[in-house]
Design an enzyme around this catalytic site. Structure first.
Site, PDB file in Angstrom:
ATOM      1  N   HIS A  56       0.850  -1.205   0.000  1.00  0.00           N
ATOM      2  CA  HIS A  56       0.000   0.000   0.000  1.00  0.00           C
ATOM      3  C   HIS A  56       0.871   1.235   0.000  1.00  0.00           C
ATOM      4  O   HIS A  56       2.093   1.148   0.112  1.00  0.00           O
ATOM      5  CB  HIS A  56      -1.002  -0.028   1.152  1.00  0.00           C
ATOM      6  CG  HIS A  56      -0.395   0.108   2.522  1.00  0.00           C
ATOM      7  ND1 HIS A  56       0.411  -0.856   3.084  1.00  0.00           N
ATOM      8  CD2 HIS A  56      -0.464   1.106   3.439  1.00  0.00           C
ATOM      9  CE1 HIS A  56       0.786  -0.474   4.290  1.00  0.00           C
ATOM     10  NE2 HIS A  56       0.278   0.725   4.528  1.00  0.00           N
ATOM     11  N   HIS A  58       1.425   3.971   1.900  1.00  0.00           N
ATOM     12  CA  HIS A  58       1.978   4.770   3.000  1.00  0.00           C
ATOM     13  C   HIS A  58       3.500   4.869   2.899  1.00  0.00           C
ATOM     14  O   HIS A  58       4.172   3.921   2.498  1.00  0.00           O
ATOM     15  CB  HIS A  58       1.565   4.176   4.355  1.00  0.00           C
ATOM     16  CG  HIS A  58       0.128   4.436   4.687  1.00  0.00           C
ATOM     17  ND1 HIS A  58      -0.580   3.689   5.594  1.00  0.00           N
ATOM     18  CD2 HIS A  58      -0.731   5.376   4.212  1.00  0.00           C
ATOM     19  CE1 HIS A  58      -1.820   4.157   5.674  1.00  0.00           C
ATOM     20  NE2 HIS A  58      -1.933   5.172   4.837  1.00  0.00           N
ATOM     21  N   ASP A  60       5.919   4.825   4.989  1.00  0.00           N
ATOM     22  CA  ASP A  60       6.800   3.868   5.682  1.00  0.00           C
ATOM     23  C   ASP A  60       6.861   2.527   4.939  1.00  0.00           C
ATOM     24  O   ASP A  60       7.568   1.608   5.353  1.00  0.00           O
ATOM     25  CB  ASP A  60       6.389   3.677   7.150  1.00  0.00           C
ATOM     26  CG  ASP A  60       5.004   3.083   7.319  1.00  0.00           C
ATOM     27  OD1 ASP A  60       4.050   3.574   6.669  1.00  0.00           O
ATOM     28  OD2 ASP A  60       4.859   2.117   8.096  1.00  0.00           O
ATOM     29  N   HIS A  61       6.158   2.421   3.811  1.00  0.00           N
ATOM     30  CA  HIS A  61       6.204   1.216   2.977  1.00  0.00           C
ATOM     31  C   HIS A  61       6.795   1.469   1.587  1.00  0.00           C
ATOM     32  O   HIS A  61       7.260   0.531   0.939  1.00  0.00           O
ATOM     33  CB  HIS A  61       4.800   0.606   2.846  1.00  0.00           C
ATOM     34  CG  HIS A  61       4.230   0.219   4.175  1.00  0.00           C
ATOM     35  ND1 HIS A  61       4.088  -1.086   4.576  1.00  0.00           N
ATOM     36  CD2 HIS A  61       3.827   0.981   5.219  1.00  0.00           C
ATOM     37  CE1 HIS A  61       3.611  -1.105   5.812  1.00  0.00           C
ATOM     38  NE2 HIS A  61       3.448   0.131   6.228  1.00  0.00           N
ATOM     39  N   HIS A 112      -7.441  -0.521   5.771  1.00  0.00           N
ATOM     40  CA  HIS A 112      -6.337   0.346   6.238  1.00  0.00           C
ATOM     41  C   HIS A 112      -6.131   1.454   5.201  1.00  0.00           C
ATOM     42  O   HIS A 112      -6.120   2.634   5.528  1.00  0.00           O
ATOM     43  CB  HIS A 112      -5.092  -0.512   6.418  1.00  0.00           C
ATOM     44  CG  HIS A 112      -3.872   0.259   6.832  1.00  0.00           C
ATOM     45  ND1 HIS A 112      -3.723   0.821   8.073  1.00  0.00           N
ATOM     46  CD2 HIS A 112      -2.729   0.555   6.153  1.00  0.00           C
ATOM     47  CE1 HIS A 112      -2.547   1.438   8.148  1.00  0.00           C
ATOM     48  NE2 HIS A 112      -1.923   1.294   6.998  1.00  0.00           N
ATOM     49  N   ASP A 133      -0.092  -3.821   6.257  1.00  0.00           N
ATOM     50  CA  ASP A 133      -0.680  -3.241   7.471  1.00  0.00           C
ATOM     51  C   ASP A 133      -2.146  -3.639   7.608  1.00  0.00           C
ATOM     52  O   ASP A 133      -2.931  -2.943   8.251  1.00  0.00           O
ATOM     53  CB  ASP A 133      -0.593  -1.705   7.445  1.00  0.00           C
ATOM     54  CG  ASP A 133       0.811  -1.200   7.731  1.00  0.00           C
ATOM     55  OD1 ASP A 133       1.711  -2.009   8.002  1.00  0.00           O
ATOM     56  OD2 ASP A 133       0.998   0.033   7.664  1.00  0.00           O
ATOM     57  N   HIS A 171       4.857  -4.646  10.624  1.00  0.00           N
ATOM     58  CA  HIS A 171       5.252  -3.936  11.852  1.00  0.00           C
ATOM     59  C   HIS A 171       5.397  -4.891  13.029  1.00  0.00           C
ATOM     60  O   HIS A 171       4.703  -5.907  13.102  1.00  0.00           O
ATOM     61  CB  HIS A 171       4.209  -2.875  12.234  1.00  0.00           C
ATOM     62  CG  HIS A 171       4.187  -1.687  11.328  1.00  0.00           C
ATOM     63  ND1 HIS A 171       4.989  -0.596  11.517  1.00  0.00           N
ATOM     64  CD2 HIS A 171       3.451  -1.421  10.226  1.00  0.00           C
ATOM     65  CE1 HIS A 171       4.751   0.305  10.561  1.00  0.00           C
ATOM     66  NE2 HIS A 171       3.819  -0.179   9.759  1.00  0.00           N
TER      67      HIS A 171
END
Ligand code: ZN
Ligand code: FE
Length: 259
Positions: A56, A58, A60-61, A112, A133, A171
């Site tokens: 996805h 975001h 942090d990905h 999410h 996530d 995570h």
């Protein structure tokens, strides 16, 4: 034979590294930061980064995707309905994608984020799921973009995968998720046992992943919305009868948001 290792990133992300040792080629899932992958490649001369898999949008990905693509020419595969930097292959529900010779099925798992996808393969002796996530060990992602009507069935679909499936999420949230799971199901012995194990693992700074679908079914409250005791706790929390699994899920998710 694919070997899978975690490259830690930021404070609690894992970038999953898939390795085909015979051919010295590898793939990564959700490189939010290029640094850990670059360091691994620098320490493993002769290896090629073949594919970057994204679940996805975001940061942090995807934060490391463009740099790694420029550096290595790796192919970027990711969700069709989200903005993914450098995406070469747009993946949607029902698509298949071959990575290091392993065919993965693409599952749309909105909630999410709206376009979130997961990667599942039952080709290896032990089936694999990269859940991003969406499904965490003993928990699930926050519902930033989707609705309970989308996310609860998406999680139920993942729960219906073979129990032996190894779950690689993005995570290290397992311990705090289990604190919540204990609040929802104080008398669930599987939750108690897992909480004790994970507490020891985190005290030694060890990774608590991968999980398995079988263990998640026993300990993850968000997959246990059909359990009478889970429904009762959800009813207590929002003070009304939650008469569907979607409603139980929605109550649990909003409770967890303030837990
Ligand atoms: Zn996310
Ligand atoms: Fe994340």
């Amino acid at each position: 034979m694919i070997q899978i290792d975690a490259l830690p990133a930021f404070s609690d992300n894992y970038i999953w590294l898939l390795q085909d040792t015979a051919k010295r080629r590898c793939a990564v899932v959700d490189p939010g930061d290029a640094g850990p992958v670059e360091a691994w490649l620098a320490a493993h001369a002769g290896w090629t980064l073949e594919t970057i898999m994204v679940t996805h949008h975001h940061n942090d990905h995807v934060g490391g995707v463009e740099r790694l693509r420029q550096l290595t020419n790796a192919r970027v595969v990711g969700p069709a309905h989200e903005r993914i930097p450098g995406r070469d292959v747009a993946l949607d529900e029902g698509h298949r994608v071959s990575v290091l010779g392993v065919t993965f099925q693409v599952l749309a798992v909105p909630g999410h984020t709206l376009g979130h996808i997961a990667y599942f393969s039952d080709e290896p002796a032990t089936p694999l799921l990269f859940s991003g996530d969406t499904l965490f060990a003993a928990g699930c992602g926050r519902m930033f973009e989707g609705t309970p009507e989308q996310m609860q069935p998406a999680l139920a679909r993942l729960a219906a995968l073979p129990p032996s499936t190894e779950v690689y999420c993005a995570h290290e949230y397992t311990l705090s998720n289990l604190r919540f799971a204990k609040a929802v199901e104080p008398s669930n012995p599987h939750v108690q046992q897992r909480f004790a194990e994970v507490t020891r693992m985190r005290a030694d700074n060890r990774i608590t992943l991968p999980s398995t679908i079988g263990l998640e079914r026993l300990t993850n409250p968000f997959l246990r919305t059909s359990e009478t005791l889970v429904k009762q706790k959800a009813d207590e929390w929002n003070g009304r009868p939650n008469d569907s699994q979607v409603a139980v899920f929605a109550a649990l998710r909003s409770w967890k948001d303030t837990f």
